[in-house]
Motif scaffolding. Structure first.
Motif, short mmCIF file in Angstrom:
data_model
loop_
_atom_site.label_atom_id
_atom_site.label_comp_id
_atom_site.label_asym_id
_atom_site.label_seq_id
_atom_site.Cartn_x
_atom_site.Cartn_y
_atom_site.Cartn_z
N TRP A 132 0.84 -1.16 0.07
CA TRP A 132 0.02 0.01 -0.15
C TRP A 132 0.78 1.12 0.09
O TRP A 132 0.59 2.07 -0.72
CB TRP A 132 -0.86 0.00 1.37
CG TRP A 132 -1.74 1.15 1.19
CD1 TRP A 132 -1.71 2.23 2.38
CD2 TRP A 132 -2.89 1.67 0.48
NE1 TRP A 132 -2.70 3.16 1.79
CE2 TRP A 132 -3.49 2.89 0.94
CE3 TRP A 132 -3.37 1.06 -0.81
CZ2 TRP A 132 -4.41 3.53 0.16
CZ3 TRP A 132 -4.26 1.79 -1.44
CH2 TRP A 132 -4.89 2.94 -1.08
N ALA A 133 2.15 1.22 0.86
CA ALA A 133 2.83 2.56 0.76
C ALA A 133 3.73 2.51 -0.48
O ALA A 133 3.71 3.82 -0.78
CB ALA A 133 4.04 2.33 1.94
N ARG A 134 3.96 1.54 -1.19
CA ARG A 134 4.46 1.82 -2.56
C ARG A 134 3.37 2.25 -3.46
O ARG A 134 3.85 2.99 -4.42
CB ARG A 134 5.14 0.17 -2.97
CG ARG A 134 6.33 -0.14 -2.43
CD ARG A 134 6.84 -1.27 -2.73
NE ARG A 134 6.13 -2.43 -2.85
CZ ARG A 134 5.95 -3.41 -1.97
NH1 ARG A 134 6.82 -3.26 -0.86
NH2 ARG A 134 5.13 -4.52 -1.91
N HIS A 135 2.05 1.85 -3.42
CA HIS A 135 1.18 2.40 -4.25
C HIS A 135 1.07 3.94 -3.96
O HIS A 135 0.99 4.77 -5.09
CB HIS A 135 -0.10 1.59 -3.80
CG HIS A 135 -1.30 2.48 -4.49
ND1 HIS A 135 -1.77 2.43 -5.58
CD2 HIS A 135 -2.25 2.90 -3.78
CE1 HIS A 135 -2.85 3.05 -5.93
NE2 HIS A 135 -3.19 3.45 -4.81
N VAL A 136 0.92 4.31 -2.73
CA VAL A 136 0.80 5.74 -2.47
C VAL A 136 2.19 6.56 -3.04
O VAL A 136 1.84 7.69 -3.69
CB VAL A 136 0.49 6.00 -1.10
CG1 VAL A 136 0.48 7.37 -0.71
CG2 VAL A 136 -0.89 5.16 -0.42
N GLN A 137 3.26 5.92 -2.77
CA GLN A 137 4.38 6.83 -3.27
C GLN A 137 4.32 7.12 -4.64
O GLN A 137 5.13 7.88 -5.19
CB GLN A 137 5.65 5.87 -2.65
CG GLN A 137 5.66 6.06 -1.07
CD GLN A 137 6.80 4.92 -0.51
OE1 GLN A 137 7.57 4.34 -1.35
NE2 GLN A 137 6.98 5.31 0.79
N ALA A 138 3.97 5.74 -5.41
CA ALA A 138 3.88 5.89 -6.86
C ALA A 138 3.03 7.18 -7.41
O ALA A 138 3.38 7.70 -8.36
CB ALA A 138 3.37 4.53 -7.54
N GLY A 139 2.03 7.34 -6.67
CA GLY A 139 1.27 8.43 -7.11
C GLY A 139 1.61 9.96 -6.19
O GLY A 139 0.87 10.89 -6.56
#
Length: 253
Positions: free
Chosen positions: A104-111
């Motif tokens: 989830w953190a990687r998803h948020v960081q990607a955006g």
């Protein structure tokens, strides 16, 4: 910059970290007050080079707001963390690893580029739109994307009745090839969310489908938008909004 003591108190209540024994960390983990002076309060996340200044009210008022926050934390049996230690506390590290890492953190960081870009372009909403207020939040995913989809930022652009939206100019500014963001109209969503069904909602996303901006234009005729019904402490803000809208509308004629 904040307008008054009430807003300053709310801001500090939201961001200053405190540990609830056998519970969780409230506020922003790792945030510390770096310095206090006549300008205001400088805050930063431990281990990061960037910082932010909280300004707009006299230094003694910031001190009073911080003291109130300390007293509130103590009253409910929590531990204030923003004054120290100089490193991340064990409670903050555990909380960060549990909630702010992983898929989830990687998803948020990607955006993250999308929210960062919007923050750097907040002036657009003041100089181009004729809105009385603009608010935003991170929304849930929507149909039309694989997996969890992009990070979705919902922006409510609120107007009083009779004031034009100026949607096209706002979209043109956000998508400008030189000064805007790398986004375009999300036409691939038209089959799921036909534009004609909700003409007041415009969606913009990037080629990689990592960020989604949802502009939601709304009209309200509630009393808080009228100078005559404003509380004295908000009258200056309301008058400023009136002047800004007048400038925007006159510039578009």
């Amino acid at each position: 910059m904040v307008e008054n003591e009430k807003r300053a108190g709310r801001l500090l209540d939201r961001i200053l970290p405190a540990y609830e024994p056998d519970g969780e960390v409230h506020g922003m983990p790792g945030l510390r007050i770096r310095q206090r002076n006549e300008r205001g309060i400088e805050v930063h996340i431990m281990g990061r080079r960037t910082s932010a200044w909280l300004t707009g009210i006299p230094s003694p008022v910031w001190t009073r707001c911080e003291q109130t926050a300390l007293e509130q934390v103590a009253d409910i049996g929590w531990h204030a963390l923003w004054g120290g230690p100089r490193e991340w506390s064990d409670a903050e590290l555990v909380f960060e690893q549990r909630w702010n890492t992983g898929e989830w953190a990687r998803h948020v960081q990607a955006g993250a580029w999308c929210s960062s870009g919007l923050l750097r372009r907040l002036g657009i909403f003041h100089t181009i739109t004729s809105a009385d207020a603009v608010t935003g939040y991170k929304g849930l995913g929507i149909n039309g994307y694989e997996g969890v989809g992009p990070v979705r930022w919902c922006i409510d652009v609120i107007h009083r009745r009779g004031v034009p939206y100026r949607k096209e100019r706002l979209v043109a500014a956000l998508t400008d090839p030189e000064f805007g963001l790398p986004v375009a109209a999300a036409r691939h969503l038209d089959a799921i969310y036909p534009p004609g069904r909700n003409e007041s909602c415009i969606r913009l996303d990037d080629d990689d489908r990592s960020g989604l901006i949802e502009l939601r234009f709304q009209t309200f005729n509630y009393p808080s938008l009228h100078l005559g019904s404003c509380e004295p402490e908000y009258r200056v803000i309301a008058e400023g909004v009136e002047r800004r809208i007048a400038r925007v509308l006159s510039a578009g004629q």
